[in-house]
Structure formats: C-alpha cells, structure tokens
Design an enzyme around this catalytic site. Structure first.
Site, PDB file in Angstrom:
ATOM      1  N   HIS A 143       0.961  -1.271   0.022  1.00  0.00           N
ATOM      2  CA  HIS A 143      -0.109  -0.050   0.048  1.00  0.00           C
ATOM      3  C   HIS A 143       1.029   1.227  -0.071  1.00  0.00           C
ATOM      4  CE1 HIS A 143      -3.320  -2.306   0.652  1.00  0.00           C
ATOM      5  NE2 HIS A 143      -3.123  -2.806   1.871  1.00  0.00           N
ATOM      6  N   GLY A 151      -2.112   2.391   4.890  1.00  0.00           N
ATOM      7  CA  GLY A 151      -2.341   1.016   5.294  1.00  0.00           C
ATOM      8  C   GLY A 151      -1.282   0.142   5.729  1.00  0.00           C
ATOM      9  N   ASP A 179      -3.009 -10.942  -1.323  1.00  0.00           N
ATOM     10  CA  ASP A 179      -3.458 -10.338  -0.100  1.00  0.00           C
ATOM     11  C   ASP A 179      -4.908 -10.103  -0.096  1.00  0.00           C
ATOM     12  OD1 ASP A 179      -1.991  -8.496   2.370  1.00  0.00           O
ATOM     13  OD2 ASP A 179      -3.703  -7.825   1.674  1.00  0.00           O
ATOM     14  N   HIS A 181      -6.464  -7.662   0.937  1.00  0.00           N
ATOM     15  CA  HIS A 181      -6.560  -5.952   0.315  1.00  0.00           C
ATOM     16  C   HIS A 181      -5.808  -5.727  -1.115  1.00  0.00           C
ATOM     17  CE1 HIS A 181      -6.588  -6.240   4.776  1.00  0.00           C
ATOM     18  NE2 HIS A 181      -7.767  -5.650   4.562  1.00  0.00           N
TER      19      HIS A 181
HETATM   20 ZN   LIG Z   1      -4.073  -7.126   3.454  1.00  0.00          ZN
END
Ligand SMILES: [Zn+2]
Length: 384
Positions: A143, A151, A179, A181
């Site tokens: 991120h 993040g 992941d 995310h």
């Molecule tokens: Zn994550």
C-alpha cells in the site's frame, strides 16, 4: 492437480529465504494489528523443522537513500527519517505524509525497518535473477505510496522488487497480489506500464476500496474483487479461467508475488476463507510459470494462520515434505502465541498441531463466475 499450460519450470538453484534483522523486534507500538509476532515465528518453526540450512538464508540489508529515491519522493523520505530521529511528527507532516497516525504510527526504528523491507526486496530480486526462488516474508508492503504512508506501509518494497528486475533488463514482470486487500500502491506505481502485468485477488468492499473489476489501472491491471467466504475452489476457478490464461498470453520473464495471509480463514481483518494449501498451490503454480521468482509476505493479522502459512510456503518452495503433525517444540511455539484480535475460543485445534489447514472446498458461486466472465475477453483484447 492444477495444470499449467505455460511450460515446465526450469531447473533452479537452491531457494533463498531473505530474513529481516528486525523480525524479532516488536514494531508498531501497542494496539496495532501488526504488533504481533510474525516472521520470527516463521523462522522459529522452520528451525524446529530443520528447514533452514546454511546457504539458504540471507539477511536483508537496509536500502540506502539513493535506492529509496528511485521510487519515493525526497521530501517524504526525509520527513520520515527526521521524525524517527527526533521521535516526533509535526501536524503538517502527519497531514501531508500520512504517518504518525494510529494507522501508520511513528515508532522507534520505523525508518530503518521500512528501509530494510525495501533492501530485502531489492536483494531478493537480484537473487531471483541469478536463478533462485526467493521468499522474503517481511516484504509485501503493497500500500505504500511514492510520497505517503498508507495501510500500515511506509515504503513499497514490491515496487522495488519489480523495478530492480526491469532495470536489470527483464522485459515483462508478472505481479500477482493474493493479499485480502487491493495492491493499490503497486498498481499506481506501474499504471499503464506494459512491462508489468498486475493480477490482484482481494476481498470486495474492503479498505482501500479500490481495485473494482472494471479498474484496469491504465490497461495493465486485472482486478478480481471477490466476495466474503471466498473458498479454495473459487480461487482455483479464477486462476484457471482468468489469471493463468492472461499470464500465459503476457509470457512473463519474471514474477513477483505478494502472499499476505489475511485471505485465510480466521483472519480478523478479512472475511475471505481460503485454506493455506490453496495459497501454497497458487504460489507454486505462478512460480512454475517462469524463471526468476520473488515471493513476498504482506498482510496477515492472525499470528497462528500467518506463521503456519508462511512456514509451509517456505517448505513448499524449498521442496520439503510438510509433516502431518508438528514436532513438540514447534507446537510449543504455536501454543505460546497470543493475539488480542483473535478470541481464545476461536483458536482452532489444528492451528496448534499442524501446518496444514483442512481444505475449504466449496461451490463456485454465481458472483465469482460472473466476475470471471466480466474480466475475461476484455482484458485479453486490451493486452494484445
Ligand atoms: Zn491485507
């Protein structure tokens, strides 16, 4: 068995595990989801299993300023370095650069720690180009932005792994992000760059709320936002129908994978429900697509599922047989773990005795089939 149409994996030299000198030091202060034992537990389990032979472990160096500035903004890097040195963030720096918050706290050594994740990924990319499969579990800070922390990530080490490969003459790098995310920082760094194909599987409607199915990141990203409860069969389906054909068409010369463990069942920050075997199989399948391969860690907030997944992943990458039951000393390591985000009654018996999760085989739901149909075809055209 999964079938890979890309061709047989070339012979490789012994795999390498890049360890972080900071993995035994608690970072992130208190009450942060990352303030749990992570890579140190993985190394402890690998040691008990006899999986760390001489020559297979390298220590990550800290990236120097010159390296960091190949991607990150000078003012941001300097602000983080200075804040760490004096132990204080000004409100202006917090606002502009995103650190010093509860999400991205300032803690002693944060600059060196973040720089070492970058240094580890640069090292990993170099070793991969020498023909090794490299696992860098302290990496995967996907991120991080050029000029901002985001993040729980201060810098973006996957970007450096990819960039190092490109700078050393690799023409096409496949980046796969497993992941829970969306890998927004990596997507942004290479948006529209035809030398990088990104495939991200992540939970829909989760932070950072980017990576919708129609988000192509400038034409070179394939985003697969999946529903809660995402199971092993659905991951396999998406790889068979979307990811593997696209990757095959792209014909990567190297791969970088972010393998966060928050997509596993039992993670407190996601609703996905994969078993670790599904992640191991998927990573092995991607690694087999080409020569140089870097496998990074990433998120993961359940210390039991994280340690078992990454330990088993190293076992798989390094050709070990994963035992059905862990030796007593390894079981003690898992038994000693604690986590405020996981209730005691939710700690499953198998998390303490074995590395191997029960597979989560299930139906491939209509929404997952629809997702594959949406992405298929259109992307093949765009990438052609
Ligand atoms: Zn994550």
């Amino acid at each position: 068995m999964w079938h890979c149409s890309i061709g047989a994996a070339p012979q490789r030299a012994m795999p390498v595990l890049v360890a972080s000198p900071y993995c035994r030091t608690q970072g992130f202060g208190r009450n942060h989801p990352l303030a749990i034992p992570r890579v140190a537990t993985v190394l402890g389990l690998c040691e008990e299993l006899g999986w760390l032979d001489a020559g297979s472990v390298r220590e990550a160096p800290a990236a120097g300023l010159e390296d960091l500035l190949r991607f990150h903004d000078g003012a941001y890097v300097e602000a983080l370095r200075e804040a760490d040195a004096i132990g204080h963030v000004t409100p202006a720096a917090r606002e502009r650069f995103g650190f010093g918050s509860s999400e991205n706290p300032l803690f002693p050594g944060v600059f060196e720690r973040a720089s070492t994740a970058v240094g580890g990924s640069i090292l990993a990319a170099g070793l991969a180009l020498d023909g090794r499969v490299v696992f860098h579990p302290a990496g995967g800070t996907h991120h991080g932005r050029r000029d901002r922390a985001s993040g729980f990530c201060y810098f973006n080490d996957p970007v450096f792994a990819i960039m190092t490969m490109l700078e050393r003459g690799v023409q096409r790098v496949l980046y796969v992000d497993l992941d829970a995310h969306h890998g927004d920082g990596v997507q942004g760094a290479f948006a529209g760059n035809p030398a990088v194909l990104m495939v991200s599987v992540h939970e829909a409607n989760r932070w950072p709320h980017t990576g919708a199915a129609d988000d192509t990141g400038g034409g070179n990203a394939v985003n697969l936002p999946v529903p809660p409860g995402f199971n092993d069969s659905e991951l396999r389906f998406l790889f068979d129908t979307v990811a593997a054909p696209l990757a095959g068409q792209f014909a990567p010369e190297a791969v970088v994978i972010t393998c966060g463990t928050d997509a596993l069942a039992g993670d407190p920050l996601s609703g996905m429900a994969l078993s670790n075997g599904a992640l191991w199989d998927t990573v092995a399948r991607i690694v087999a697509m080409t020569g140089p391969a870097v496998v990074l860690g990433g998120g993961g907030y359940n210390p039991w599922t994280l340690a078992r997944c990454w330990t088993g992943l190293w076992g798989r990458l390094s050709g070990r047989e994963i035992p059905a039951t862990l030796p007593a000393a390894a079981q003690r390591i898992l038994g000693d773990l604690q986590c405020d985000l996981v209730e005691d009654e939710d700690v499953r018996a198998q998390w303490l005795t074995t590395l191997i999760d029960s597979p989560n085989v299930g139906p491939v739901r209509d929404e997952v089939r629809a997702l594959a149909a949406t992405v298929d075809g259109r992307r093949l055209y765009e990438l052609a």
